[in-house]
Write a protein that holds these residues in place. Structure first.
Motif, PDB file in Angstrom:
ATOM      1  N   GLN A 155      -2.342 -19.739  -5.612  1.00 35.42           N
ATOM      2  CA  GLN A 155      -1.332 -19.413  -4.508  1.00 35.42           C
ATOM      3  C   GLN A 155      -1.291 -18.021  -4.756  1.00 35.42           C
ATOM      4  N   VAL A 156      -1.183 -17.436  -5.937  1.00 29.63           N
ATOM      5  CA  VAL A 156      -0.971 -16.030  -6.225  1.00 29.63           C
ATOM      6  C   VAL A 156      -2.198 -15.279  -5.823  1.00 29.63           C
ATOM      7  N   VAL A 157      -3.322 -15.550  -5.871  1.00 32.62           N
ATOM      8  CA  VAL A 157      -4.562 -14.989  -5.347  1.00 32.62           C
ATOM      9  C   VAL A 157      -4.685 -14.616  -3.873  1.00 32.62           C
ATOM     10  N   VAL A 158      -4.118 -15.522  -3.193  1.00 37.77           N
ATOM     11  CA  VAL A 158      -4.153 -15.012  -1.681  1.00 37.77           C
ATOM     12  C   VAL A 158      -3.661 -13.812  -1.143  1.00 37.77           C
ATOM     13  N   PHE A 159      -2.650 -13.311  -2.134  1.00 38.19           N
ATOM     14  CA  PHE A 159      -1.963 -12.263  -1.730  1.00 38.19           C
ATOM     15  C   PHE A 159      -2.413 -10.899  -2.240  1.00 38.19           C
ATOM     16  N   TRP A 160      -3.825 -10.957  -2.668  1.00 37.77           N
ATOM     17  CA  TRP A 160      -4.375  -9.945  -3.276  1.00 37.77           C
ATOM     18  C   TRP A 160      -4.534  -8.515  -2.188  1.00 37.77           C
ATOM     19  N   PRO A 161      -4.482  -8.974  -1.015  1.00 36.09           N
ATOM     20  CA  PRO A 161      -4.486  -7.661   0.084  1.00 36.09           C
ATOM     21  C   PRO A 161      -3.357  -6.871   0.052  1.00 36.09           C
ATOM     22  N   VAL A 162      -2.512  -7.430  -0.579  1.00 32.05           N
ATOM     23  CA  VAL A 162      -1.199  -6.586  -0.691  1.00 32.05           C
ATOM     24  C   VAL A 162      -1.524  -5.290  -1.847  1.00 32.05           C
ATOM     25  N   PHE A 163      -2.445  -5.478  -2.631  1.00 34.43           N
ATOM     26  CA  PHE A 163      -2.895  -4.453  -3.330  1.00 34.43           C
ATOM     27  C   PHE A 163      -3.418  -3.283  -2.382  1.00 34.43           C
ATOM     28  N   VAL A 164      -4.429  -3.646  -1.482  1.00 40.85           N
ATOM     29  CA  VAL A 164      -4.912  -2.669  -0.547  1.00 40.85           C
ATOM     30  C   VAL A 164      -3.728  -2.023   0.159  1.00 40.85           C
ATOM     31  N   ILE A 165      -2.821  -2.684   0.766  1.00 38.45           N
ATOM     32  CA  ILE A 165      -1.624  -2.120   1.333  1.00 38.45           C
ATOM     33  C   ILE A 165      -1.028  -1.031   0.378  1.00 38.45           C
ATOM     34  N   ALA A 166      -0.615  -1.444  -0.794  1.00 40.42           N
ATOM     35  CA  ALA A 166      -0.050  -0.592  -1.607  1.00 40.42           C
ATOM     36  C   ALA A 166      -0.927   0.589  -1.730  1.00 40.42           C
ATOM     37  N   PHE A 167      -2.240   0.651  -2.011  1.00 40.48           N
ATOM     38  CA  PHE A 167      -2.878   1.811  -2.119  1.00 40.48           C
ATOM     39  C   PHE A 167      -2.913   2.619  -1.070  1.00 40.48           C
ATOM     40  N   GLY A 168      -2.949   1.935   0.200  1.00 45.65           N
ATOM     41  CA  GLY A 168      -2.940   2.924   1.536  1.00 45.65           C
ATOM     42  C   GLY A 168      -1.593   3.644   1.554  1.00 45.65           C
ATOM     43  N   LEU A 169      -0.243   2.784   1.216  1.00 46.62           N
ATOM     44  CA  LEU A 169       0.936   3.576   1.137  1.00 46.62           C
ATOM     45  C   LEU A 169       1.038   4.713   0.300  1.00 46.62           C
ATOM     46  N   SER A 170       0.173   4.597  -0.821  1.00 41.92           N
ATOM     47  CA  SER A 170       0.226   5.472  -1.786  1.00 41.92           C
ATOM     48  C   SER A 170      -0.298   6.844  -1.090  1.00 41.92           C
ATOM     49  N   ILE A 171      -1.566   6.585  -0.405  1.00 42.03           N
ATOM     50  CA  ILE A 171      -2.336   7.801   0.373  1.00 42.03           C
ATOM     51  C   ILE A 171      -1.354   8.315   1.594  1.00 42.03           C
ATOM     52  N   VAL A 172      -0.564   7.304   2.226  1.00 42.38           N
ATOM     53  CA  VAL A 172       0.191   8.002   3.388  1.00 42.38           C
ATOM     54  C   VAL A 172       1.291   8.694   2.790  1.00 42.38           C
ATOM     55  N   LEU A 173       2.089   8.246   1.681  1.00 43.68           N
ATOM     56  CA  LEU A 173       3.172   9.019   1.069  1.00 43.68           C
ATOM     57  C   LEU A 173       2.793  10.377   0.441  1.00 43.68           C
ATOM     58  N   GLY A 174       1.775  10.452  -0.086  1.00 44.32           N
ATOM     59  CA  GLY A 174       1.042  11.691  -0.794  1.00 44.32           C
ATOM     60  C   GLY A 174       1.114  12.493   0.412  1.00 44.32           C
ATOM     61  N   GLN A 175       0.714  12.421   1.727  1.00 39.73           N
ATOM     62  CA  GLN A 175       0.709  13.290   2.736  1.00 39.73           C
ATOM     63  C   GLN A 175       1.869  13.941   3.181  1.00 39.73           C
ATOM     64  N   PHE A 176       2.962  13.213   2.722  1.00 38.35           N
ATOM     65  CA  PHE A 176       4.268  13.700   3.488  1.00 38.35           C
ATOM     66  C   PHE A 176       5.237  14.292   2.521  1.00 38.35           C
ATOM     67  N   ARG A 177       4.906  14.203   1.194  1.00 41.83           N
ATOM     68  CA  ARG A 177       5.811  14.845   0.300  1.00 41.83           C
ATOM     69  C   ARG A 177       4.866  15.274  -1.086  1.00 41.83           C
ATOM     70  N   SER A 178       5.322  16.344  -1.864  1.00 40.21           N
ATOM     71  CA  SER A 178       4.700  16.880  -2.608  1.00 40.21           C
ATOM     72  C   SER A 178       4.840  15.995  -4.026  1.00 40.21           C
ATOM     73  N   HIS A 179       3.881  16.005  -4.746  1.00 40.83           N
ATOM     74  CA  HIS A 179       3.918  15.027  -6.049  1.00 40.83           C
ATOM     75  C   HIS A 179       4.147  16.147  -7.308  1.00 40.83           C
ATOM     76  N   VAL A 180       4.569  17.416  -6.971  1.00 36.97           N
ATOM     77  CA  VAL A 180       4.895  18.231  -8.070  1.00 36.97           C
ATOM     78  C   VAL A 180       6.323  18.224  -8.057  1.00 36.97           C
ATOM     79  N   HIS A 181       7.115  18.051  -9.161  1.00 40.03           N
ATOM     80  CA  HIS A 181       8.535  18.008  -9.367  1.00 40.03           C
ATOM     81  C   HIS A 181       8.988  19.007 -10.349  1.00 40.03           C
ATOM     82  N   ASP A 182       9.962  19.879  -9.926  1.00 35.11           N
ATOM     83  CA  ASP A 182      10.359  20.899 -10.818  1.00 35.11           C
ATOM     84  C   ASP A 182      11.516  20.465 -11.720  1.00 35.11           C
ATOM     85  N   THR A 183      11.394  20.909 -12.853  1.00 37.01           N
ATOM     86  CA  THR A 183      12.801  20.468 -14.033  1.00 37.01           C
ATOM     87  C   THR A 183      12.802  21.907 -14.844  1.00 37.01           C
TER      88      THR A 183
END
Length: 230
Positions: free
Chosen positions: A90-118
């Protein structure tokens, strides 16, 4: 200075990870030696990793979202399977969620910088299934702890100043990578232990270098790498 003090009161990511490993090891030892049956307690180990994912979100101020959310999802699903609320099929059928998560990480990376000043004197970073970069601009840098689990993190120290030498960084790379960027003139001592991994100072060698050590990088790399660059 108040910011630095408050950040030091929080347990570091490596302390949390180490405590989890020790706890699981104790439970396993008690069970295998027959001292105390701990199999029921071991069923809840996935919940510990759910807590790690939540900690990663909080520590990074929800800047690195996708990686921790994936960790929470995987561990949460594992917990449901362990408690027999759902089956593996029942859990395995949701494996495409990881593909979606990977795509979201790419999209979010286009709209904001990953470098954070401290400007904290002590910098802590924990990354799981993702990546985050930090730039420290403190004028009194003392050190930090950097942990990457199935991900990568980079700490840029080229604008940082060390008053009390040496500063110390503890780096842990588990199936991931940790990069420390330093000024070219810094004298860096590496004592990272590689276990089926790598640890290197990739800066070009110079004919002259001062003897005083500016930064000590310790820790270990397992199936990953820790590097110092400029």
């Amino acid at each position: 200075m108040a910011t630095t003090t408050s950040s030091r009161r929080l347990p570091t990511s490596q302390a949390l990870l180490g405590a989890i490993v020790v706890l699981v090891g104790i439970l396993l030892l008690l069970d295998t030696t027959g001292v105390v049956p701990t199999r029921d307690a071991l069923l809840y180990v996935p919940s510990i990793f759910v807590a790690v994912g939540v900690w990663a979100l909080v520590q990074n101020h929800f800047r690195n979202i996708v990686g921790p959310v994936v960790l929470i999802g995987v561990a949460g699903a594992g917990q449901l399977v362990a408690l027999e609320y759902v089956t593996v099929d029942q859990v395995v059928v949701f494996w495409p969620v990881f593909v979606i998560a990977f795509g979201l990480s790419i999209v979010l990376g286009q709209f904001r910088s990953h470098v954070h000043d401290t400007d904290d004197a002590y910098t802590s970073a924990f990354v799981a299934f993702g990546g985050i970069d930090k730039r420290n601009i403190s004028k009194a840098f003392t050190g930090g702890d950097l942990t990457a689990v199935f991900g990568g993190t980079e700490l840029d120290l080229r604008d940082a100043v060390i008053e009390d030498r040496p500063a110390r960084i503890n780096a842990v790379a588990l199936f991931g990578g940790v990069d420390v960027v330093v000024p070219r003139e810094w004298n860096v001592q590496m004592t990272v232990v590689p276990v089926l991994g790598g640890a290197s100072d990739d800066r070009p060698r110079r004919e002259t270098q001062h003897d005083e050590i500016d930064l000590v990088v310790t820790g270990f790399a397992a199936f990953g790498g820790v590097s110092v660059t400029d």
